[in-house]
Design a protein around this motif. Structure first.
Motif, PDB file in Angstrom:
ATOM      1  N   UNK A 141       0.845  -1.199   0.000  1.00 52.34           N
ATOM      2  CA  UNK A 141       0.000   0.000   0.000  1.00 52.34           C
ATOM      3  C   UNK A 141       0.877   1.244   0.000  1.00 52.34           C
ATOM      4  N   UNK A 142       0.545   2.205  -0.873  1.00 47.32           N
ATOM      5  CA  UNK A 142       1.311   3.453  -0.873  1.00 47.32           C
ATOM      6  C   UNK A 142       0.427   4.676  -0.567  1.00 47.32           C
ATOM      7  N   UNK A 143      -0.881   4.546  -0.727  1.00 47.27           N
ATOM      8  CA  UNK A 143      -1.769   5.657  -0.391  1.00 47.27           C
ATOM      9  C   UNK A 143      -2.374   5.432   0.976  1.00 47.27           C
ATOM     10  N   UNK A 144      -3.415   6.192   1.289  1.00 46.48           N
ATOM     11  CA  UNK A 144      -4.125   5.982   2.555  1.00 46.48           C
ATOM     12  C   UNK A 144      -4.813   4.621   2.504  1.00 46.48           C
ATOM     13  N   UNK A 145      -5.078   4.046   3.669  1.00 50.42           N
ATOM     14  CA  UNK A 145      -5.698   2.718   3.718  1.00 50.42           C
ATOM     15  C   UNK A 145      -7.049   2.728   2.992  1.00 50.42           C
ATOM     16  N   UNK A 146      -7.202   1.822   2.070  1.00 50.63           N
ATOM     17  CA  UNK A 146      -8.457   1.721   1.326  1.00 50.63           C
ATOM     18  C   UNK A 146      -8.523   2.636   0.118  1.00 50.63           C
ATOM     19  N   UNK A 147      -7.472   3.438  -0.122  1.00 47.79           N
ATOM     20  CA  UNK A 147      -7.501   4.393  -1.236  1.00 47.79           C
ATOM     21  C   UNK A 147      -7.251   3.704  -2.586  1.00 47.79           C
ATOM     22  N   UNK A 148      -6.697   2.511  -2.542  1.00 50.25           N
ATOM     23  CA  UNK A 148      -6.488   1.762  -3.782  1.00 50.25           C
ATOM     24  C   UNK A 148      -5.186   2.078  -4.487  1.00 50.25           C
ATOM     25  N   UNK A 149      -4.214   2.663  -3.766  1.00 44.25           N
ATOM     26  CA  UNK A 149      -2.918   2.963  -4.397  1.00 44.25           C
ATOM     27  C   UNK A 149      -1.901   1.913  -3.956  1.00 44.25           C
ATOM     28  N   UNK A 150      -1.330   1.226  -4.917  1.00 43.74           N
ATOM     29  CA  UNK A 150      -0.442   0.101  -4.628  1.00 43.74           C
ATOM     30  C   UNK A 150       0.849   0.212  -5.409  1.00 43.74           C
ATOM     31  N   UNK A 151       1.901  -0.387  -4.838  1.00 46.47           N
ATOM     32  CA  UNK A 151       3.161  -0.488  -5.564  1.00 46.47           C
ATOM     33  C   UNK A 151       3.554  -1.975  -5.601  1.00 46.47           C
ATOM     34  N   UNK A 152       3.782  -2.544  -6.797  1.00 49.61           N
ATOM     35  CA  UNK A 152       4.257  -3.931  -6.840  1.00 49.61           C
ATOM     36  C   UNK A 152       5.645  -4.017  -6.194  1.00 49.61           C
ATOM     37  N   UNK A 153       5.847  -5.042  -5.371  1.00 51.23           N
ATOM     38  CA  UNK A 153       7.164  -5.244  -4.743  1.00 51.23           C
ATOM     39  C   UNK A 153       7.561  -6.707  -4.930  1.00 51.23           C
ATOM     40  N   UNK A 154       8.833  -7.000  -4.678  1.00 47.57           N
ATOM     41  CA  UNK A 154       9.300  -8.390  -4.778  1.00 47.57           C
ATOM     42  C   UNK A 154       8.839  -9.179  -3.550  1.00 47.57           C
ATOM     43  N   UNK A 155       8.904 -10.515  -3.683  1.00 43.24           N
ATOM     44  CA  UNK A 155       8.494 -11.365  -2.559  1.00 43.24           C
ATOM     45  C   UNK A 155       9.359 -11.116  -1.317  1.00 43.24           C
ATOM     46  N   UNK A 156      10.676 -10.942  -1.522  1.00 45.20           N
ATOM     47  CA  UNK A 156      11.547 -10.734  -0.357  1.00 45.20           C
ATOM     48  C   UNK A 156      11.124  -9.506   0.420  1.00 45.20           C
ATOM     49  N   UNK A 157      10.883  -8.414  -0.304  1.00 51.33           N
ATOM     50  CA  UNK A 157      10.496  -7.175   0.383  1.00 51.33           C
ATOM     51  C   UNK A 157       9.167  -7.361   1.112  1.00 51.33           C
ATOM     52  N   UNK A 158       8.196  -7.958   0.443  1.00 58.94           N
ATOM     53  CA  UNK A 158       6.872  -8.128   1.071  1.00 58.94           C
ATOM     54  C   UNK A 158       6.967  -8.980   2.334  1.00 58.94           C
ATOM     55  N   UNK A 159       7.677 -10.113   2.230  1.00 62.70           N
ATOM     56  CA  UNK A 159       7.757 -11.010   3.392  1.00 62.70           C
ATOM     57  C   UNK A 159       8.593 -10.387   4.514  1.00 62.70           C
ATOM     58  N   UNK A 160       9.632  -9.623   4.158  1.00 61.18           N
ATOM     59  CA  UNK A 160      10.446  -8.961   5.194  1.00 61.18           C
ATOM     60  C   UNK A 160       9.611  -7.945   5.963  1.00 61.18           C
ATOM     61  N   UNK A 161       8.762  -7.192   5.254  1.00 59.02           N
ATOM     62  CA  UNK A 161       7.921  -6.179   5.924  1.00 59.02           C
ATOM     63  C   UNK A 161       6.974  -6.867   6.907  1.00 59.02           C
ATOM     64  N   UNK A 162       6.339  -7.944   6.451  1.00 58.74           N
ATOM     65  CA  UNK A 162       5.380  -8.645   7.327  1.00 58.74           C
ATOM     66  C   UNK A 162       6.110  -9.232   8.539  1.00 58.74           C
ATOM     67  N   UNK A 163       7.226  -9.907   8.274  1.00 60.14           N
ATOM     68  CA  UNK A 163       7.967 -10.547   9.371  1.00 60.14           C
ATOM     69  C   UNK A 163       8.434  -9.505  10.393  1.00 60.14           C
ATOM     70  N   UNK A 164       8.912  -8.350   9.927  1.00 56.45           N
ATOM     71  CA  UNK A 164       9.365  -7.305  10.857  1.00 56.45           C
ATOM     72  C   UNK A 164       8.211  -6.844  11.747  1.00 56.45           C
ATOM     73  N   UNK A 165       7.023  -6.674  11.148  1.00 60.01           N
ATOM     74  CA  UNK A 165       5.859  -6.253  11.943  1.00 60.01           C
ATOM     75  C   UNK A 165       5.482  -7.314  12.970  1.00 60.01           C
ATOM     76  N   UNK A 166       5.491  -8.581  12.540  1.00 58.95           N
ATOM     77  CA  UNK A 166       5.142  -9.662  13.477  1.00 58.95           C
ATOM     78  C   UNK A 166       6.118  -9.671  14.657  1.00 58.95           C
ATOM     79  N   UNK A 167       7.406  -9.531  14.347  1.00 57.40           N
ATOM     80  CA  UNK A 167       8.430  -9.550  15.418  1.00 57.40           C
ATOM     81  C   UNK A 167       8.215  -8.368  16.368  1.00 57.40           C
ATOM     82  N   UNK A 168       7.989  -7.187  15.788  1.00 60.62           N
ATOM     83  CA  UNK A 168       7.784  -5.977  16.611  1.00 60.62           C
ATOM     84  C   UNK A 168       6.560  -6.144  17.523  1.00 60.62           C
TER      85      UNK A 168
END
Ligand code: SF4
Length: 564
Positions: free
Chosen positions: A67-94
């Motif tokens: 997501x790159x815009x406000x939540x629900x605004x529908x603005x997205x940026x394609x990212x690689x799998x590594x980046x997506x999974x790293x972001x999720x894992x960092x949030x889970x750890x935090x």
């Protein structure tokens, strides 16, 4: 495969129909039913036939999105799998470190078979007791009631066939087409068909008797049937004496539910209730084909319990043409501790599971969706900071979408894995593109009729989509949980097949494993319950604080009638 036919199993719903995928120049071009499959025998439903439209649908998500815009605004940026999974894992750890593992919640849908169970395994290994699903209104109330009452999930022996069949709260002509065909065969061979359903469908049109009780009063109706059967001595006395516990308590309990009183509550005339009870008890063997209509009543578990008791005291459980047990092919069961890792959560963390009061049996490991939604909004009893949603669109399927929307907006971090940009996915921080059933190997164990286990084989892969196994393994690796998943999905499938002494590679040739019917004599007339008998009165339920005999929550209505 370049050209030819691949044998697989449709995964759009959990029925598990065998399918054949035809290839030309390496591309799936047609799908049809597998004529050798014991369930569907060459047919598919409309959804199954549309599988390739679903696979190649232009609106499928094919890359991870951030997501790159406000939540629900529908603005997205394609990212690689590594980046997506790293972001999720960092949030889970935090969130785990700051608020505890219970602050990370998991919501799953159905129809993905083993992929659903991988999420349960992941959540337990991660340490969160807060995983929820639609189980409480889909199948599990009937399954749990069956296990508590006689220790197995009984299936109508339609092929024998029964002399009487009651279809109760199940639109099988539209949802279980192969069961519907077997039912029609039984009717052609003389079975009396009775339907209990407030709605109308092809099954009601073919029935010789249709009862349309006031919705939510099914349990009253069954208790009145039990009343008639016991009062008129129509029950199977030998069976009751030898194989049940708590008959006297049951007789006392149902004495209050006279057809006349229950008629007021259910809108079914008293003489119709009496007739229904007599036909079911006397025109044996009798079978009851139930469905989700039971699970959607407020008293779903106790209604299912009452049906189990009805089957038992009339001696229809385990006999040819009655409701029978099936052995499953030998597999590591999805719900077993070995697979689900329920034992990875310490009791003190398990006790933090979000439920409203004591609404679930202790052996059910799910949180209640409504309670989780409430906690996401209020932060009570503790904050839910992350939510991971797999194959589920709660904004469409949960009650009160405004409240669900508020809850999803309230969490700090939301991940959705789905094939399409659903309303729920549109609120996410990360959306993960997930594979359809045609894009990964699996083992399908159909739970609803005949015990059949069949092969699901990867036919192709669209874009950068991954199976849930691959996604969850990628996350587990980043969370220090690398050992909970096998290096490849196929090694996991080998583990699941290990009790059958075959590998997944060998299963590709076998394609189908079948269980078999167990009539009562086959199991030496004992039941897999603590007492070895059918437990009409359940001391286990009593010890857990639930009604030991099926009792409507609308009991007051019957009492009021008694007083007038
Ligand atoms: S009933 Fe379910 S498994 Fe069978 S073809 Fe239809 S969607 Fe597929």
């Amino acid at each position: 495969m370049k050209d030819g036919v691949l044998r697989t199993t449709c995964g759009i719903c959990q029925i598990g129909c065998g399918a054949l995928v035809h290839f030309t120049n390496g591309r799936p071009i047609k799908i049809e039913g597998d004529p050798l499959h014991p369930l569907n025998k060459g047919k598919l439903c409309q959804k199954g036939y549309a599988s390739l439209e679903y696979l190649y649908h232009p609106k499928r998500i094919t890359k991870p999105l951030k997501r790159v815009g406000a939540r629900g605004q529908g603005k997205w940026m394609p990212v690689g799998w590594d980046e997506a999974l790293n972001i999720i894992a960092d949030k889970f750890i935090e969130h785990k470190k700051t608020f505890g593992p219970e602050s990370v919640a998991f919501i799953r849908g159905a129809a993905k078979g083993l992929q659903d169970s991988y999420l349960t395994r992941f959540a337990n290994a991660f340490g969160s007791p807060n995983i929820t699903s639609m189980a409480y209104v889909c199948f599990i109330p009937r399954y749990a009631a069956s296990m508590i009452t006689y220790g197995f999930y009984a299936i109508p022996d339609l092929d024998y066939p029964p002399k009487t069949i009651i279809v109760w709260g199940a639109n099988i002509s539209d949802t279980l087409f192969h069961v519907y065909e077997r039912l029609c065969n039984a009717v052609r061979r003389g079975a009396v068909l009775i339907v209990v359903d407030p709605g109308s469908n092809r099954v009601t049109r073919e029935a010789s008797m249709v009862l349309k009780p006031k919705p939510t009063t099914d349990l009253h109706l069954i208790l009145a049937m039990l009343h008639v059967i016991i009062k008129e001595g129509l029950y199977d006395k030998n069976f009751v004496e030898q194989y049940t516990t708590g008959f006297r308590e049951l007789a006392n309990h149902v004495s209050a539910y006279t057809p006349e009183q229950v008629s007021e509550v259910t809108w079914i005339p008293a003489d119709t209730i009496v007739h229904l009870a007599r036909v079911y008890a006397l025109n044996k063997p009798s079978a009851i084909q139930w469905g989700n209509g039971i699970d959607h009543t407020p008293d779903n578990f106790q209604t299912a319990r009452a049906i189990c008791i009805l089957r038992a005291i009339t001696g229809n459980i385990g006999i040819p043409g009655g409701d029978v047990q099936w052995t499953n092919p030998a597999l590591i069961e999805r719900g077993s501790v070995a697979f689900s890792l329920h034992d990875h959560i310490p009791p003190e963390v398990r006790a933090k599971r979000i439920t409203k009061g004591n609404a679930l049996l202790p052996n059910q490991f799910y949180a209640l969706p409504q309670a989780l939604i409430e906690a996401m909004i209020t932060g009570v009893p503790y904050p839910i900071k992350s939510c991971y949603i797999q194959g589920c669109n709660p904004l469409l399927t949960y009650p009160n979408p405004r409240k669900v929307c508020k809850a999803l907006e309230a969490v700090d971090f939301l991940t959705v894995s789905d094939m399409f940009m659903t309303p729920t996915a549109s609120l996410a921080d990360i959306v993960l593109p997930v594979a359809t059933y045609l894009e990964f190997d699996s083992i399908v164990n159909a739970p609803y009729s005949l015990a059949v286990t069949s092969i699901q084989q990867k036919a192709t892969r669209v874009g950068e989509c991954r199976s849930d196994y691959e996604i969850l393994k990628g996350l587990a690796d980043r969370l220090g949980l690398a050992n909970i998943f096998w290096p490849t999905e196929e090694e996991c499938l080998d583990f699941i097949l290990s009790p059958s002494n075959i590998t997944f590679a060998q299963f590709r040739d076998i394609a189908v494993l079948e269980g078999r019917k167990l009539y009562r004599d086959d199991v030496h007339n004992t039941f897999p319950t603590p007492s070895g008998k059918v437990e009409l009165y359940s001391t286990r339920l009593e010890s857990w604080g639930f009604a030991p005999l099926p009792k409507p929550t609308t009991e007051i209505e019957v009492n009021n009638i008694n007083e007038t």
